[in-house]
Motif scaffolding. Sequence first.
Motif, PDB file in Angstrom:
ATOM      1  N   ARG A 172     -39.323   0.543  34.457  1.00 47.86           N
ATOM      2  CA  ARG A 172     -39.256   1.906  33.937  1.00 47.86           C
ATOM      3  C   ARG A 172     -37.938   2.611  34.257  1.00 47.86           C
ATOM      4  NH1 ARG A 172     -43.880   2.912  31.658  1.00 47.86           N
ATOM      5  NH2 ARG A 172     -43.799   5.167  31.639  1.00 47.86           N
ATOM      6  N   TRP A 173     -36.849   1.844  34.258  1.00 45.02           N
ATOM      7  CA  TRP A 173     -35.507   2.392  34.448  1.00 45.02           C
ATOM      8  C   TRP A 173     -34.807   2.382  33.093  1.00 45.02           C
ATOM      9  CZ3 TRP A 173     -32.576   3.142  39.219  1.00 45.02           C
ATOM     10  CH2 TRP A 173     -33.393   3.177  40.352  1.00 45.02           C
ATOM     11  N   PHE A 174     -35.320   3.157  32.181  1.00 43.10           N
ATOM     12  CA  PHE A 174     -34.869   3.108  30.793  1.00 43.10           C
ATOM     13  C   PHE A 174     -33.383   3.415  30.633  1.00 43.10           C
ATOM     14  CE2 PHE A 174     -39.417   4.305  30.693  1.00 43.10           C
ATOM     15  CZ  PHE A 174     -39.894   3.111  30.194  1.00 43.10           C
ATOM     16  N   SER A 175     -32.828   4.214  31.521  1.00 42.42           N
ATOM     17  CA  SER A 175     -31.398   4.532  31.423  1.00 42.42           C
ATOM     18  C   SER A 175     -30.513   3.329  31.722  1.00 42.42           C
ATOM     19  CB  SER A 175     -31.041   5.683  32.365  1.00 42.42           C
ATOM     20  OG  SER A 175     -31.265   5.306  33.713  1.00 42.42           O
ATOM     21  N   HIS A 176     -31.087   2.259  32.308  1.00 46.36           N
ATOM     22  CA  HIS A 176     -30.312   1.057  32.632  1.00 46.36           C
ATOM     23  C   HIS A 176     -30.363  -0.004  31.538  1.00 46.36           C
ATOM     24  CE1 HIS A 176     -30.231   1.720  37.282  1.00 46.36           C
ATOM     25  NE2 HIS A 176     -29.934   2.805  36.612  1.00 46.36           N
ATOM     26  N   VAL A 177     -31.146   0.220  30.496  1.00 50.25           N
ATOM     27  CA  VAL A 177     -31.285  -0.771  29.423  1.00 50.25           C
ATOM     28  C   VAL A 177     -29.941  -1.133  28.773  1.00 50.25           C
ATOM     29  CG1 VAL A 177     -32.273  -1.161  27.119  1.00 50.25           C
ATOM     30  CG2 VAL A 177     -33.713  -0.296  28.974  1.00 50.25           C
ATOM     31  N   PRO A 178     -29.017  -0.194  28.566  1.00 47.54           N
ATOM     32  CA  PRO A 178     -27.757  -0.572  27.907  1.00 47.54           C
ATOM     33  C   PRO A 178     -26.910  -1.606  28.661  1.00 47.54           C
ATOM     34  CG  PRO A 178     -28.044   1.803  27.824  1.00 47.54           C
ATOM     35  CD  PRO A 178     -29.119   1.256  28.727  1.00 47.54           C
ATOM     36  N   PHE A 179     -27.070  -1.708  29.966  1.00 47.43           N
ATOM     37  CA  PHE A 179     -26.199  -2.602  30.728  1.00 47.43           C
ATOM     38  C   PHE A 179     -26.401  -4.075  30.381  1.00 47.43           C
ATOM     39  CE2 PHE A 179     -26.434   1.277  33.397  1.00 47.43           C
ATOM     40  CZ  PHE A 179     -25.126   1.688  33.193  1.00 47.43           C
ATOM     41  N   PRO A 180     -27.632  -4.596  30.399  1.00 46.94           N
ATOM     42  CA  PRO A 180     -27.765  -6.000  29.982  1.00 46.94           C
ATOM     43  C   PRO A 180     -27.427  -6.207  28.508  1.00 46.94           C
ATOM     44  CG  PRO A 180     -29.908  -5.073  30.572  1.00 46.94           C
ATOM     45  CD  PRO A 180     -28.885  -4.063  30.948  1.00 46.94           C
ATOM     46  N   LEU A 181     -27.674  -5.189  27.684  1.00 46.50           N
ATOM     47  CA  LEU A 181     -27.323  -5.311  26.261  1.00 46.50           C
ATOM     48  C   LEU A 181     -25.817  -5.435  26.085  1.00 46.50           C
ATOM     49  CD1 LEU A 181     -29.768  -2.718  24.657  1.00 46.50           C
ATOM     50  CD2 LEU A 181     -29.953  -5.221  24.666  1.00 46.50           C
ATOM     51  N   LEU A 182     -25.067  -4.728  26.933  1.00 50.23           N
ATOM     52  CA  LEU A 182     -23.607  -4.801  26.876  1.00 50.23           C
ATOM     53  C   LEU A 182     -23.113  -6.221  27.175  1.00 50.23           C
ATOM     54  CD1 LEU A 182     -20.958  -3.096  26.639  1.00 50.23           C
ATOM     55  CD2 LEU A 182     -21.086  -2.837  29.116  1.00 50.23           C
ATOM     56  N   VAL A 199     -33.415  -7.124  30.085  1.00 48.66           N
ATOM     57  CA  VAL A 199     -33.884  -5.886  29.441  1.00 48.66           C
ATOM     58  C   VAL A 199     -35.377  -5.702  29.708  1.00 48.66           C
ATOM     59  CG1 VAL A 199     -34.313  -4.762  27.215  1.00 48.66           C
ATOM     60  CG2 VAL A 199     -32.096  -5.819  27.658  1.00 48.66           C
ATOM     61  N   VAL A 200     -36.144  -6.768  29.566  1.00 50.41           N
ATOM     62  CA  VAL A 200     -37.586  -6.689  29.824  1.00 50.41           C
ATOM     63  C   VAL A 200     -37.846  -6.273  31.275  1.00 50.41           C
ATOM     64  CG1 VAL A 200     -39.712  -8.064  29.982  1.00 50.41           C
ATOM     65  CG2 VAL A 200     -38.198  -8.318  28.008  1.00 50.41           C
ATOM     66  N   THR A 201     -37.097  -6.833  32.201  1.00 47.46           N
ATOM     67  CA  THR A 201     -37.253  -6.492  33.617  1.00 47.46           C
ATOM     68  C   THR A 201     -36.953  -5.018  33.859  1.00 47.46           C
ATOM     69  OG1 THR A 201     -36.683  -8.734  34.288  1.00 47.46           O
ATOM     70  CG2 THR A 201     -36.432  -7.010  35.953  1.00 47.46           C
TER      71      THR A 201
END
Length: 115
Positions: A90-100, A83-85
């Motif tokens: 600055r690819w904020f739309s990709h944050v949900p993927f590692p959280l999933l 998530v930090v990476t």
Amino acid sequence: MSTAYVVVTVLGAVMAGFSAASVFLHAEWVVKPLADYGVPRSWWPWLGAAKAAGAAGLLAGLLVPVVGVLAGVGLVLYFTGAVVTVVRARWFSHVPFPLLYAAPAAASVVLALTV
């Protein structure tokens, strides 16, 4: 050992294992974002190995609970780093993927500690 713990742990292991295999097999939908985020290609095998070890550890935790807890914590830390990476890139739309991927590992830890 509860049914919920077993189901969540196996799900987390399958998801982490799938993620590791995707890195090892250089699936374009995984490695292209890694390159876009600026993750050096030399790190990819190590990242895949960490996910594979976490998946194996979750499954081993069904027999030796402390191993599963440690593996789950390791996976949560791994995906927190992801998530930090993503945020640093600055690819904020990709944050949900590692959280999933982190969610079942975190749930497995919580269930292991409450059983």
